[in-house]
Design an enzyme around this catalytic site. Sequence first.
Site, PDB file in Angstrom:
ATOM      1  NE  ARG A  85      -3.785   2.455   0.713  1.00  0.00           N
ATOM      2  CZ  ARG A  85      -4.740   2.783   1.559  1.00  0.00           C
ATOM      3  NH1 ARG A  85      -5.058   1.951   2.538  1.00  0.00           N
ATOM      4  NH2 ARG A  85      -5.391   3.912   1.436  1.00  0.00           N
ATOM      5  NE  ARG A  96      -8.427   1.448  -0.434  1.00  0.00           N
ATOM      6  CZ  ARG A  96      -9.430   2.133   0.039  1.00  0.00           C
ATOM      7  NH1 ARG A  96      -9.698   2.105   1.309  1.00  0.00           N
ATOM      8  NH2 ARG A  96     -10.178   2.861  -0.725  1.00  0.00           N
ATOM      9  CG  ASP A  99      -7.934   1.192   4.453  1.00  0.00           C
ATOM     10  OD1 ASP A  99      -7.032   1.991   4.776  1.00  0.00           O
ATOM     11  OD2 ASP A  99      -9.140   1.407   4.674  1.00  0.00           O
TER      12      ASP A  99
END
Length: 144
Positions: A85, A96, A99
Site C-alpha cells: 500500500r 488498494r 487498508d
Amino acid sequence: MRTAYIGMGGNLASWAGPPEATLTAAALRLDSLGRMVCRSSLYSTEPVGFAEQPRFVNAVIALETELEPRELLHRLLDIEQEFGRDRSAGFENGPRTLDMDILLLGDLRIREPGLEIPHPRLAERAFVLVPLRNCIAGSRCRDQ
C-alpha cells in the site's frame, strides 16, 4: 491493556496473493502488536465512493495491545506498506492492497490531526459494522 478493533480491507492482490490471502497474512502480522483475541469472518463487499473497481474483502480483528494510539496507527501503516500500500499514490476510496483502520480502542475518544477514535465514519459503513458487531459479540469469530 486495551482492546483495539482494527478494520481491514483490500481489493487488489499483494505479494501474499489475492485480497483474502492478504487479509489473512496481515492478521498474522498483528501478533507483533499485541494478542489477537478475535478475527471476524471475511466479507465480500461492494466498493464505496468509486464504483469502477473490484469488490472488497473486509474483516475486523480484536487485538489486546499496550501500544499507545499514535504508535498503533504508525505500526498499522507500516504493515500496510509491507503489503504494497502506497497512501501517496492512488486516490480516496480507490483500489488498494490493504487498508487498516483503528475503529475503536478501549473507551478512548481522540480527535487529533491524522487520528480519530472512534473512527469518524464508522456508523456509515456496513462493511465494517457487520464484522465489528460479530467480533464485539464474540460470535462468528475465530479465537486466536
